[in-house]
Design a protein around this motif. Structure first.
Motif, PDB file in Angstrom:
ATOM      1  N   LYS A   1       0.833  -1.203   0.000  1.00  0.00           N
ATOM      2  CA  LYS A   1       0.000   0.000   0.000  1.00  0.00           C
ATOM      3  C   LYS A   1       0.868   1.253   0.000  1.00  0.00           C
ATOM      4  O   LYS A   1       0.551   2.233  -0.673  1.00  0.00           O
ATOM      5  CB  LYS A   1      -0.932  -0.009   1.214  1.00  0.00           C
ATOM      6  N   TRP A   2       1.967   1.213   0.760  1.00  0.00           N
ATOM      7  CA  TRP A   2       2.866   2.365   0.819  1.00  0.00           C
ATOM      8  C   TRP A   2       3.438   2.650  -0.573  1.00  0.00           C
ATOM      9  O   TRP A   2       3.521   3.803  -0.995  1.00  0.00           O
ATOM     10  CB  TRP A   2       4.000   2.105   1.821  1.00  0.00           C
ATOM     11  N   MET A   3       3.826   1.598  -1.291  1.00  0.00           N
ATOM     12  CA  MET A   3       4.362   1.779  -2.644  1.00  0.00           C
ATOM     13  C   MET A   3       3.319   2.422  -3.564  1.00  0.00           C
ATOM     14  O   MET A   3       3.645   3.332  -4.322  1.00  0.00           O
ATOM     15  CB  MET A   3       4.817   0.442  -3.226  1.00  0.00           C
ATOM     16  N   ASP A   4       2.081   1.940  -3.489  1.00  0.00           N
ATOM     17  CA  ASP A   4       1.006   2.501  -4.314  1.00  0.00           C
ATOM     18  C   ASP A   4       0.765   3.973  -3.996  1.00  0.00           C
ATOM     19  O   ASP A   4       0.533   4.780  -4.897  1.00  0.00           O
ATOM     20  CB  ASP A   4      -0.295   1.724  -4.114  1.00  0.00           C
ATOM     21  N   GLU A   5       0.813   4.322  -2.729  1.00  0.00           N
ATOM     22  CA  GLU A   5       0.501   5.691  -2.295  1.00  0.00           C
ATOM     23  C   GLU A   5       1.676   6.654  -2.442  1.00  0.00           C
ATOM     24  O   GLU A   5       1.469   7.864  -2.471  1.00  0.00           O
ATOM     25  CB  GLU A   5       0.023   5.677  -0.845  1.00  0.00           C
ATOM     26  N   ASN A   6       2.885   6.151  -2.524  1.00  0.00           N
ATOM     27  CA  ASN A   6       4.062   7.014  -2.546  1.00  0.00           C
ATOM     28  C   ASN A   6       4.905   6.820  -3.808  1.00  0.00           C
ATOM     29  O   ASN A   6       4.874   7.653  -4.705  1.00  0.00           O
ATOM     30  CB  ASN A   6       4.910   6.780  -1.283  1.00  0.00           C
ATOM     31  N   THR A   7       5.629   5.743  -3.869  1.00  0.00           N
ATOM     32  CA  THR A   7       6.595   5.538  -4.954  1.00  0.00           C
ATOM     33  C   THR A   7       5.933   5.507  -6.331  1.00  0.00           C
ATOM     34  O   THR A   7       6.395   6.169  -7.263  1.00  0.00           O
ATOM     35  CB  THR A   7       7.390   4.246  -4.711  1.00  0.00           C
ATOM     36  N   PHE A   8       4.854   4.750  -6.470  1.00  0.00           N
ATOM     37  CA  PHE A   8       4.218   4.627  -7.786  1.00  0.00           C
ATOM     38  C   PHE A   8       3.504   5.897  -8.226  1.00  0.00           C
ATOM     39  O   PHE A   8       3.136   6.023  -9.389  1.00  0.00           O
ATOM     40  CB  PHE A   8       3.252   3.443  -7.817  1.00  0.00           C
ATOM     41  N   LYS A   9       3.330   6.861  -7.329  1.00  0.00           N
ATOM     42  CA  LYS A   9       2.710   8.140  -7.706  1.00  0.00           C
ATOM     43  C   LYS A   9       3.741   9.193  -8.091  1.00  0.00           C
ATOM     44  O   LYS A   9       3.377  10.287  -8.501  1.00  0.00           O
ATOM     45  CB  LYS A   9       1.836   8.653  -6.558  1.00  0.00           C
ATOM     46  N   ASP A  10       5.005   8.876  -7.964  1.00  0.00           N
ATOM     47  CA  ASP A  10       6.061   9.808  -8.342  1.00  0.00           C
ATOM     48  C   ASP A  10       6.029   9.983  -9.864  1.00  0.00           C
ATOM     49  O   ASP A  10       6.046   8.992 -10.604  1.00  0.00           O
ATOM     50  CB  ASP A  10       7.417   9.264  -7.900  1.00  0.00           C
ATOM     51  N   PRO A  11       5.989  11.219 -10.350  1.00  0.00           N
ATOM     52  CA  PRO A  11       5.905  11.449 -11.800  1.00  0.00           C
ATOM     53  C   PRO A  11       7.039  10.807 -12.599  1.00  0.00           C
ATOM     54  O   PRO A  11       6.833  10.338 -13.712  1.00  0.00           O
ATOM     55  CB  PRO A  11       5.957  12.973 -11.930  1.00  0.00           C
ATOM     56  N   ARG A  12       8.240  10.754 -12.031  1.00  0.00           N
ATOM     57  CA  ARG A  12       9.368  10.136 -12.737  1.00  0.00           C
ATOM     58  C   ARG A  12       9.142   8.637 -12.898  1.00  0.00           C
ATOM     59  O   ARG A  12       9.461   8.064 -13.942  1.00  0.00           O
ATOM     60  CB  ARG A  12      10.672  10.379 -11.967  1.00  0.00           C
ATOM     61  N   ILE A  13       8.582   8.014 -11.871  1.00  0.00           N
ATOM     62  CA  ILE A  13       8.290   6.579 -11.926  1.00  0.00           C
ATOM     63  C   ILE A  13       7.208   6.314 -12.970  1.00  0.00           C
ATOM     64  O   ILE A  13       7.344   5.422 -13.822  1.00  0.00           O
ATOM     65  CB  ILE A  13       7.841   6.053 -10.545  1.00  0.00           C
ATOM     66  N   MET A  14       6.129   7.097 -12.910  1.00  0.00           N
ATOM     67  CA  MET A  14       5.034   6.898 -13.865  1.00  0.00           C
ATOM     68  C   MET A  14       5.523   7.023 -15.300  1.00  0.00           C
ATOM     69  O   MET A  14       5.192   6.196 -16.151  1.00  0.00           O
ATOM     70  CB  MET A  14       3.918   7.909 -13.591  1.00  0.00           C
ATOM     71  N   GLU A  15       6.336   8.036 -15.563  1.00  0.00           N
ATOM     72  CA  GLU A  15       6.824   8.253 -16.923  1.00  0.00           C
ATOM     73  C   GLU A  15       7.696   7.088 -17.395  1.00  0.00           C
ATOM     74  O   GLU A  15       7.500   6.561 -18.490  1.00  0.00           O
ATOM     75  CB  GLU A  15       7.619   9.556 -16.992  1.00  0.00           C
ATOM     76  N   LYS A  16       8.644   6.665 -16.559  1.00  0.00           N
ATOM     77  CA  LYS A  16       9.543   5.565 -16.940  1.00  0.00           C
ATOM     78  C   LYS A  16       8.784   4.259 -17.172  1.00  0.00           C
ATOM     79  O   LYS A  16       9.026   3.543 -18.134  1.00  0.00           O
ATOM     80  CB  LYS A  16      10.615   5.341 -15.869  1.00  0.00           C
ATOM     81  N   PHE A  17       7.876   3.946 -16.263  1.00  0.00           N
ATOM     82  CA  PHE A  17       7.171   2.670 -16.360  1.00  0.00           C
ATOM     83  C   PHE A  17       6.214   2.656 -17.539  1.00  0.00           C
ATOM     84  O   PHE A  17       6.122   1.653 -18.245  1.00  0.00           O
ATOM     85  CB  PHE A  17       6.460   2.348 -15.045  1.00  0.00           C
ATOM     86  N   ASN A  18       5.474   3.745 -17.750  1.00  0.00           N
ATOM     87  CA  ASN A  18       4.528   3.777 -18.863  1.00  0.00           C
ATOM     88  C   ASN A  18       5.243   3.761 -20.212  1.00  0.00           C
ATOM     89  O   ASN A  18       4.732   3.217 -21.182  1.00  0.00           O
ATOM     90  CB  ASN A  18       3.612   4.985 -18.749  1.00  0.00           C
ATOM     91  N   LYS A  19       6.437   4.328 -20.268  1.00  0.00           N
ATOM     92  CA  LYS A  19       7.196   4.389 -21.517  1.00  0.00           C
ATOM     93  C   LYS A  19       7.934   3.079 -21.810  1.00  0.00           C
ATOM     94  O   LYS A  19       7.967   2.622 -22.955  1.00  0.00           O
ATOM     95  CB  LYS A  19       8.203   5.530 -21.441  1.00  0.00           C
ATOM     96  N   SER A  20       8.504   2.471 -20.777  1.00  0.00           N
ATOM     97  CA  SER A  20       9.455   1.390 -20.995  1.00  0.00           C
ATOM     98  C   SER A  20       8.926  -0.023 -20.809  1.00  0.00           C
ATOM     99  O   SER A  20       9.557  -0.977 -21.266  1.00  0.00           O
ATOM    100  CB  SER A  20      10.645   1.572 -20.042  1.00  0.00           C
TER     101      SER A  20
END
Length: 146
Positions: free
Chosen positions: A65-84
């Motif tokens: 839950k912490w990852m969903d609420e924090n790390t996965f909401k980071d714009p850099r993470i979203m951009e990298k994961f959605n792109k790659s």
């Protein structure tokens, strides 16, 4: 007073709908295990010539839950994961999650798998981490697949 609360609620809803329609509210584009099986998303990743990222979680897992609420909401993470990556989120307690757990020997949550088109694990991460650390892990994976 009720009219004011109703008006404020309506205005908040309008702002939220507008933000979503403009794309201001972003997230990692996860395929959920309710929508597709592991084999289906693996085939999709192969067709797109992308690595498959698998988030194996449990609904009762605090670090998940912490990852969903924090790390996965980071714009850099979203951009990298959605792109790659093709991103797959599977509940380890579901039927599909149990199969994934057996196949890839999952024994703790969260576990993150980066899987090549051949179905083999490129990289594995266990446990929660801040965005900076996950970015380093992703960069490591992307260098390995080039």
């Amino acid at each position: 007073m009720k009219k004011i609360i109703l008006l404020m609620s309506a205005m908040s809803l309008i702002v939220l709908v507008y933000a979503c329609s403009r794309g201001d509210v972003k997230q990692i584009n996860f395929v959920k295990n309710n929508d597709k099986t592991m084999q289906q998303v693996l085939a999709e990743a192969k067709n797109k010539k992308k690595v498959l990222f698998v988030d194996v979680f449990a609904t009762w897992c605090g670090p998940c839950k912490w990852m969903d609420e924090n790390t996965f909401k980071d714009p850099r993470i979203m951009e990298k994961f959605n792109k790659s990556f093709v991103n797959y989120k599977v509940d380890g307690d579901s039927f599909e999650g149990v199969n994934v757990g057996i196949t890839y020997r999952i024994d703790s949550y969260p576990t993150y798998l980066f899987i090549g088109p051949d179905g083999r694990i490129i990289h594995r991460i266990e446990g929660a981490m801040p965005a900076e650390n996950l970015i380093q892990e992703v960069d490591f994976v992307l260098k390995r697949v080039k």
